[in-house]
Design a protein around this motif. Structure first.
Motif, mmCIF file in Angstrom:
data_model
loop_
_atom_site.group_PDB
_atom_site.id
_atom_site.type_symbol
_atom_site.label_atom_id
_atom_site.label_comp_id
_atom_site.label_asym_id
_atom_site.label_seq_id
_atom_site.Cartn_x
_atom_site.Cartn_y
_atom_site.Cartn_z
ATOM 1 N N VAL A 57 106.288 -30.991 -76.639
ATOM 2 C CA VAL A 57 107.852 -31.364 -76.958
ATOM 3 C C VAL A 57 108.698 -30.557 -75.944
ATOM 4 N N ARG A 58 108.008 -30.024 -75.036
ATOM 5 C CA ARG A 58 108.603 -28.995 -73.741
ATOM 6 C C ARG A 58 107.627 -28.713 -72.601
ATOM 7 N N VAL A 59 108.161 -29.300 -71.253
ATOM 8 C CA VAL A 59 107.403 -29.002 -70.237
ATOM 9 C C VAL A 59 108.267 -28.400 -69.055
ATOM 10 N N THR A 60 107.783 -27.541 -68.424
ATOM 11 C CA THR A 60 108.453 -26.789 -67.151
ATOM 12 C C THR A 60 107.391 -26.961 -65.889
ATOM 13 N N TYR A 61 108.081 -27.473 -64.908
ATOM 14 C CA TYR A 61 107.177 -27.915 -63.632
ATOM 15 C C TYR A 61 107.735 -26.896 -62.788
ATOM 16 N N ALA B 42 104.764 -38.760 -75.453
ATOM 17 C CA ALA B 42 105.540 -37.653 -75.894
ATOM 18 C C ALA B 42 106.945 -37.702 -75.353
ATOM 19 N N ARG B 43 107.235 -38.060 -73.970
ATOM 20 C CA ARG B 43 108.513 -37.595 -73.379
ATOM 21 C C ARG B 43 109.092 -36.350 -73.692
ATOM 22 N N PRO B 44 108.489 -35.423 -73.486
ATOM 23 C CA PRO B 44 108.950 -34.204 -73.660
ATOM 24 C C PRO B 44 110.262 -33.694 -73.202
ATOM 25 N N ALA B 45 111.126 -32.774 -73.312
ATOM 26 C CA ALA B 45 112.156 -32.305 -72.658
ATOM 27 C C ALA B 45 111.536 -31.502 -71.418
ATOM 28 N N ALA B 46 112.253 -31.730 -70.474
ATOM 29 C CA ALA B 46 111.597 -31.363 -69.107
ATOM 30 C C ALA B 46 112.374 -30.625 -68.251
ATOM 31 N N THR B 47 111.926 -29.458 -67.480
ATOM 32 C CA THR B 47 112.549 -28.963 -66.503
ATOM 33 C C THR B 47 111.739 -28.730 -65.168
ATOM 34 N N MET B 48 112.417 -28.922 -64.013
ATOM 35 C CA MET B 48 111.683 -28.664 -62.629
ATOM 36 C C MET B 48 112.088 -27.591 -62.047
ATOM 37 N N ILE B 49 111.505 -26.480 -61.513
ATOM 38 C CA ILE B 49 112.012 -25.461 -60.941
ATOM 39 C C ILE B 49 111.174 -25.319 -59.648
ATOM 40 N N GLN B 50 111.881 -24.932 -58.518
ATOM 41 C CA GLN B 50 111.563 -24.604 -57.269
ATOM 42 C C GLN B 50 111.155 -22.990 -57.098
ATOM 43 N N THR B 51 109.905 -22.677 -56.846
ATOM 44 C CA THR B 51 109.608 -21.104 -57.056
ATOM 45 C C THR B 51 108.551 -21.190 -55.903
ATOM 46 N N GLY B 52 108.097 -19.769 -55.658
ATOM 47 C CA GLY B 52 107.169 -19.518 -55.091
ATOM 48 C C GLY B 52 105.890 -19.340 -56.074
ATOM 49 N N LEU B 53 104.874 -19.803 -55.567
ATOM 50 C CA LEU B 53 103.627 -19.436 -56.456
ATOM 51 C C LEU B 53 102.441 -18.655 -55.808
ATOM 52 N N SER B 54 101.468 -18.274 -56.680
ATOM 53 C CA SER B 54 100.791 -17.103 -56.328
ATOM 54 C C SER B 54 99.906 -17.516 -55.043
ATOM 55 N N GLU B 55 99.539 -18.633 -54.805
ATOM 56 C CA GLU B 55 98.774 -18.617 -53.572
ATOM 57 C C GLU B 55 99.628 -19.881 -52.761
ATOM 58 N N PRO B 56 99.734 -19.671 -51.271
ATOM 59 C CA PRO B 56 100.236 -20.966 -50.746
ATOM 60 C C PRO B 56 99.916 -22.154 -50.781
#
Length: 129
Positions: free
Chosen positions: A73-77, A99-113
């Motif tokens: 129902v919810r996804v965050t990328y 499913a076509r969930p509610a979605a958000t996309m965020i640009q962020t640093g991840l733990s490994e390049p």
């Protein structure tokens, strides 16, 4: 209400203190999941294959919890570079055609390049028609 902990078998779960997913009642909360392939212990090159592998990892956790991608129902990328998001769309369409969930996309640093994407989902068990 009881909690069910779902593990991917990653050593990070014990080291950091988290679960791949937690089931509480009819809800399944899946932690941020990268494209790391636990069967080969490798991270594929590029965002498209990492996205596909992340969905495979998420799907496995949901199955252990008695749920599926069709019940998300919810996804965050979370992407290290927002300009790469369009390359993910074939995999996101395939994963969430129903499913076509509610979605958000965020640009962020991840733990490994080398990591290009991390995906977090919430699913409601028994909701797929």
């Amino acid at each position: 209400m009881t909690r069910q902990f779902i593990s991917s078998g990653s050593t990070f779960e014990t080291q950091i203190g988290y679960s791949r997913a937690v089931v509480v009642g009819d809800w399944v909360f899946v932690s941020g999941t990268t494209g790391y392939d636990y069967s080969t212990m490798t991270l594929p090159d590029g965002i498209a294959p990492q996205t596909a592998q992340a969905f495979a990892n998420i799907s496995a956790a949901l199955a252990q919890a008695g749920s599926s991608l069709d019940e998300v129902v919810r996804v965050t990328y979370m992407l290290s570079d927002a300009a790469d998001f369009e390359q993910c769309w074939p995999a996101t369409r395939a994963a969430f055609a129903s499913a076509r969930p509610a979605a958000t996309m965020i640009q962020t640093g991840l733990s490994e390049p080398a990591m290009k994407i991390e995906i977090e989902v919430t699913a409601l068990k028994g909701s797929a028609a």
